[in-house]
Design a protein around this motif. Structure first.
Motif, PDB file in Angstrom:
ATOM      1  N   SER A  56     -24.134 -52.564  25.515  1.00  0.00           N
ATOM      2  CA  SER A  56     -23.823 -51.158  25.290  1.00  0.00           C
ATOM      3  C   SER A  56     -25.068 -50.353  25.614  1.00  0.00           C
ATOM      4  O   SER A  56     -26.147 -50.916  25.846  1.00  0.00           O
ATOM      5  N   ALA A  57     -24.941 -49.034  25.630  1.00  0.00           N
ATOM      6  CA  ALA A  57     -26.101 -48.198  25.909  1.00  0.00           C
ATOM      7  C   ALA A  57     -27.061 -48.187  24.725  1.00  0.00           C
ATOM      8  O   ALA A  57     -28.276 -48.352  24.879  1.00  0.00           O
ATOM      9  N   ILE A  58     -26.500 -47.983  23.525  1.00  0.00           N
ATOM     10  CA  ILE A  58     -27.301 -47.920  22.309  1.00  0.00           C
ATOM     11  C   ILE A  58     -26.661 -48.806  21.241  1.00  0.00           C
ATOM     12  O   ILE A  58     -25.601 -49.378  21.449  1.00  0.00           O
ATOM     13  N   GLN A  59     -27.327 -48.893  20.101  1.00  0.00           N
ATOM     14  CA  GLN A  59     -26.825 -49.708  19.001  1.00  0.00           C
ATOM     15  C   GLN A  59     -25.604 -49.058  18.352  1.00  0.00           C
ATOM     16  O   GLN A  59     -25.452 -47.835  18.345  1.00  0.00           O
ATOM     17  N   LEU A  88     -31.504 -61.120  19.890  1.00  0.00           N
ATOM     18  CA  LEU A  88     -32.465 -61.800  19.028  1.00  0.00           C
ATOM     19  C   LEU A  88     -33.112 -60.865  18.019  1.00  0.00           C
ATOM     20  O   LEU A  88     -33.800 -61.317  17.100  1.00  0.00           O
ATOM     21  N   ARG A  89     -32.883 -59.568  18.168  1.00  0.00           N
ATOM     22  CA  ARG A  89     -33.491 -58.588  17.268  1.00  0.00           C
ATOM     23  C   ARG A  89     -32.550 -58.206  16.117  1.00  0.00           C
ATOM     24  O   ARG A  89     -32.980 -58.042  14.983  1.00  0.00           O
ATOM     25  N   ARG A  90     -31.238 -58.066  16.432  1.00  0.00           N
ATOM     26  CA  ARG A  90     -30.259 -57.688  15.406  1.00  0.00           C
ATOM     27  C   ARG A  90     -29.006 -58.547  15.575  1.00  0.00           C
ATOM     28  O   ARG A  90     -27.964 -58.061  16.010  1.00  0.00           O
ATOM     29  N   PRO A  91     -29.080 -59.809  15.235  1.00  0.00           N
ATOM     30  CA  PRO A  91     -27.957 -60.735  15.472  1.00  0.00           C
ATOM     31  C   PRO A  91     -26.819 -60.531  14.476  1.00  0.00           C
ATOM     32  O   PRO A  91     -27.031 -60.058  13.355  1.00  0.00           O
ATOM     33  N   VAL A 164     -22.160 -63.743  26.671  1.00  0.00           N
ATOM     34  CA  VAL A 164     -23.469 -63.432  26.104  1.00  0.00           C
ATOM     35  C   VAL A 164     -23.408 -62.081  25.407  1.00  0.00           C
ATOM     36  O   VAL A 164     -23.183 -61.043  26.052  1.00  0.00           O
ATOM     37  N   ASP A 165     -23.583 -62.088  24.101  1.00  0.00           N
ATOM     38  CA  ASP A 165     -23.665 -60.858  23.314  1.00  0.00           C
ATOM     39  C   ASP A 165     -25.118 -60.391  23.388  1.00  0.00           C
ATOM     40  O   ASP A 165     -25.994 -60.937  22.723  1.00  0.00           O
ATOM     41  N   ALA A 166     -25.364 -59.383  24.229  1.00  0.00           N
ATOM     42  CA  ALA A 166     -26.732 -58.948  24.509  1.00  0.00           C
ATOM     43  C   ALA A 166     -27.094 -57.700  23.717  1.00  0.00           C
ATOM     44  O   ALA A 166     -26.211 -56.962  23.259  1.00  0.00           O
ATOM     45  N   PRO A 167     -28.389 -57.416  23.574  1.00  0.00           N
ATOM     46  CA  PRO A 167     -28.816 -56.176  22.926  1.00  0.00           C
ATOM     47  C   PRO A 167     -28.399 -54.965  23.758  1.00  0.00           C
ATOM     48  O   PRO A 167     -28.049 -55.100  24.937  1.00  0.00           O
ATOM     49  N   PRO A 168     -28.431 -53.776  23.175  1.00  0.00           N
ATOM     50  CA  PRO A 168     -28.140 -52.570  23.952  1.00  0.00           C
ATOM     51  C   PRO A 168     -29.169 -52.360  25.063  1.00  0.00           C
ATOM     52  O   PRO A 168     -30.311 -52.822  24.958  1.00  0.00           O
ATOM     53  N   VAL A 169     -28.763 -51.642  26.085  1.00  0.00           N
ATOM     54  CA  VAL A 169     -29.579 -51.526  27.300  1.00  0.00           C
ATOM     55  C   VAL A 169     -30.793 -50.623  27.127  1.00  0.00           C
ATOM     56  O   VAL A 169     -31.902 -50.958  27.578  1.00  0.00           O
ATOM     57  N   LEU A 170     -30.617 -49.477  26.488  1.00  0.00           N
ATOM     58  CA  LEU A 170     -31.671 -48.470  26.523  1.00  0.00           C
ATOM     59  C   LEU A 170     -32.850 -48.714  25.573  1.00  0.00           C
ATOM     60  O   LEU A 170     -34.002 -48.461  25.954  1.00  0.00           O
TER      61      LEU A 170
END
Length: 238
Positions: A56-59, A88-91, A164-170
């Protein structure tokens, strides 16, 4: 882990994201997840989808909700699916599926595990999850390592699909690092939850990372206006 036990673990908001595909399999939302699955299959023209990144763009836009429910629906079709928590930051994956998080992706990438299978858990028929593991001091460096690329390569030889559940992009570079390692990327956008400028910036960043942007999911759509909770838009909708 049986379906009955999993359902109990995912009804409370404190245990992770809501798995509507389990708790309400006949709901309109579940039907929309099935539609997203079908559209993703059509988006990969002439090439099977083996690795999919959801970001996503943001959390707070619902990427983990979409990733988890989509993984379940692919598994229901009989595909061998692995859901990897690369945030890995907010699983959230370990909470959602009720698995331990002492060992996970970060453990494998940092060399703390000899056998990657020690970090992978079967949760439903055909569905496996890999939690994030302990929070590392250097998430971006781990995700950019050759070991991450090797992991995805080996996993796709043994499984039909890796999500893959990835962190937000920005906010961080992690998703942009992962973008070039997967077959395709799906961007989740929460209606009225993020500025259009941020979405455009996220799309631009993903394109610069040379990923195949398969489309966007508009999340939390007003059911009074549209009649459903998700909307899928192909890669020509920017």
């Amino acid at each position: 882990m049986g379906l009955k036990r999993l359902k109990r673990k995912t009804t409370a908001a404190t245990t992770g994201v809501q798995l509507t595909t389990i708790t309400a399999p006949m709901s309109v939302v579940t039907e929309q997840i099935k539609t997203i699955r079908t559209n993703l299959n059509y988006a990969m023209v002439g090439k099977p989808l083996k690795t999919l990144m959801v970001t996503s763009a943001i959390q707070g836009e619902g990427k983990s909700t979409v990733a988890g429910n989509l993984a379940i629906e692919y598994a229901k079709k009989g595909l061998q699916v692995l859901l990897v928590d690369a945030d890995l930051r907010r699983p959230t994956v370990h909470q959602t599926f009720g698995v331990p998080n002492q060992r996970g992706l970060s453990s494998w990438l940092s060399g703390q595990l000899e056998d990657v299978n020690d970090a992978i858990h079967p949760v439903l028929a055909h569905l496996f999850v890999m939690p994030s593991g302990p929070k590392p001091p250097n998430p971006a460096e781990l995700l950019a390592s050759d070991k991450m690329t090797e992991f995805l390569t080996v996993a796709t030889r043994k499984l039909d699909l890796v999500i893959v559940d990835a962190p937000p992009v920005l906010p961080v570079t992690d998703a942009r690092i992962l973008a070039g390692q997967v077959d395709g990327t799906m961007l989740v956008v929460r209606q009225n939850g993020v500025e259009k400028t941020a979405v455009r910036q996220a799309v631009g960043a993903l394109k610069k990372a040379h990923t195949q942007l398969l489309g966007a999911v508009l999340n939390d759509v007003d059911v009074k206006t549209h009649g459903y909770g998700y909307g899928y838009y192909g890669n020509d909708a920017n």
